[in-house]
Write a protein that holds these residues in place. Sequence first.
Motif, PDB file in Angstrom:
ATOM      1  N   ILE A  50      45.235  21.612   1.208  1.00 59.52           N
ATOM      2  CA  ILE A  50      45.111  20.469   0.306  1.00 59.52           C
ATOM      3  C   ILE A  50      46.522  19.968   0.022  1.00 59.52           C
ATOM      4  O   ILE A  50      47.400  20.759  -0.343  1.00 59.52           O
ATOM      5  CB  ILE A  50      44.434  20.878  -1.012  1.00 59.52           C
ATOM      6  CG1 ILE A  50      43.074  21.509  -0.752  1.00 59.52           C
ATOM      7  CG2 ILE A  50      44.327  19.679  -1.961  1.00 59.52           C
ATOM      8  CD1 ILE A  50      42.531  22.295  -1.927  1.00 59.52           C
ATOM      9  N   ASP A  52      48.371  17.222  -2.343  1.00 55.73           N
ATOM     10  CA  ASP A  52      48.302  16.236  -3.427  1.00 55.73           C
ATOM     11  C   ASP A  52      49.630  15.492  -3.451  1.00 55.73           C
ATOM     12  O   ASP A  52      50.688  16.128  -3.493  1.00 55.73           O
ATOM     13  CB  ASP A  52      48.093  16.915  -4.782  1.00 55.73           C
ATOM     14  CG  ASP A  52      46.752  17.599  -4.894  1.00 55.73           C
ATOM     15  OD1 ASP A  52      45.783  17.085  -4.323  1.00 55.73           O
ATOM     16  OD2 ASP A  52      46.685  18.649  -5.557  1.00 55.73           O
ATOM     17  N   ASN A  86      44.928  12.686  -2.349  1.00 59.95           N
ATOM     18  CA  ASN A  86      44.743  14.022  -1.803  1.00 59.95           C
ATOM     19  C   ASN A  86      44.296  13.962  -0.360  1.00 59.95           C
ATOM     20  O   ASN A  86      43.457  13.140  -0.010  1.00 59.95           O
ATOM     21  CB  ASN A  86      43.691  14.788  -2.596  1.00 59.95           C
ATOM     22  CG  ASN A  86      43.971  14.772  -4.064  1.00 59.95           C
ATOM     23  OD1 ASN A  86      43.502  13.874  -4.743  1.00 59.95           O
ATOM     24  ND2 ASN A  86      44.727  15.713  -4.554  1.00 59.95           N
ATOM     25  N   LYS A 107      40.110  12.330   2.386  1.00 57.17           N
ATOM     26  CA  LYS A 107      40.763  12.532   1.111  1.00 57.17           C
ATOM     27  C   LYS A 107      39.963  11.996  -0.078  1.00 57.17           C
ATOM     28  O   LYS A 107      39.259  11.049   0.063  1.00 57.17           O
ATOM     29  CB  LYS A 107      42.120  11.843   1.165  1.00 57.17           C
ATOM     30  CG  LYS A 107      42.913  12.295   2.346  1.00 57.17           C
ATOM     31  CD  LYS A 107      43.600  11.178   2.993  1.00 57.17           C
ATOM     32  CE  LYS A 107      44.024  11.670   4.335  1.00 57.17           C
ATOM     33  NZ  LYS A 107      44.982  11.142   5.035  1.00 57.17           N
ATOM     34  N   THR A 109      40.463  12.295  -4.709  1.00 58.02           N
ATOM     35  CA  THR A 109      41.109  12.972  -5.830  1.00 58.02           C
ATOM     36  C   THR A 109      40.138  13.736  -6.719  1.00 58.02           C
ATOM     37  O   THR A 109      40.305  14.926  -6.937  1.00 58.02           O
ATOM     38  CB  THR A 109      41.870  11.935  -6.685  1.00 58.02           C
ATOM     39  OG1 THR A 109      42.756  11.220  -5.846  1.00 58.02           O
ATOM     40  CG2 THR A 109      42.638  12.612  -7.793  1.00 58.02           C
TER      41      THR A 109
END
Length: 123
Positions: A50, A52, A86, A107, A109
């Motif tokens: 992951i 971010d 993300n 992706k 969030t």
Amino acid sequence: MLLVFLFLLFFSPGAVLSLDCYVCSASATNEECNQSSQECQLPLDTCMTIVDTLGALKAIVKHCASRATCNGAASFASVDSNGDGNSVNCCNSHNLCNFSGVDSIHKHTTLLLTVCVLLLLTH
């Protein structure tokens, strides 16, 4: 007798090959993140990465996950036009397949943060 031994060797639970993944939490760089690895235990059969991103800030998280969890998170992940958001990468092709997170496909969030919190709560 030899056939029985070979059968037990290949079909016993211990004969199942496990997957090793790089693991880290909130590392700023991929190199920093790849300092530690872990052998995944069933049902965790996938390496999950992951990433971010918020402006110049980046947090990379890598861990073992189930294929369903990783694919679910990846299918909802998103990055906006500024590159913020993300990305999720899932792999299980070989040991330490999550060396790089550049092959991110999907992706999002909100779902990703929810999955991260749930994973942290279960450990």
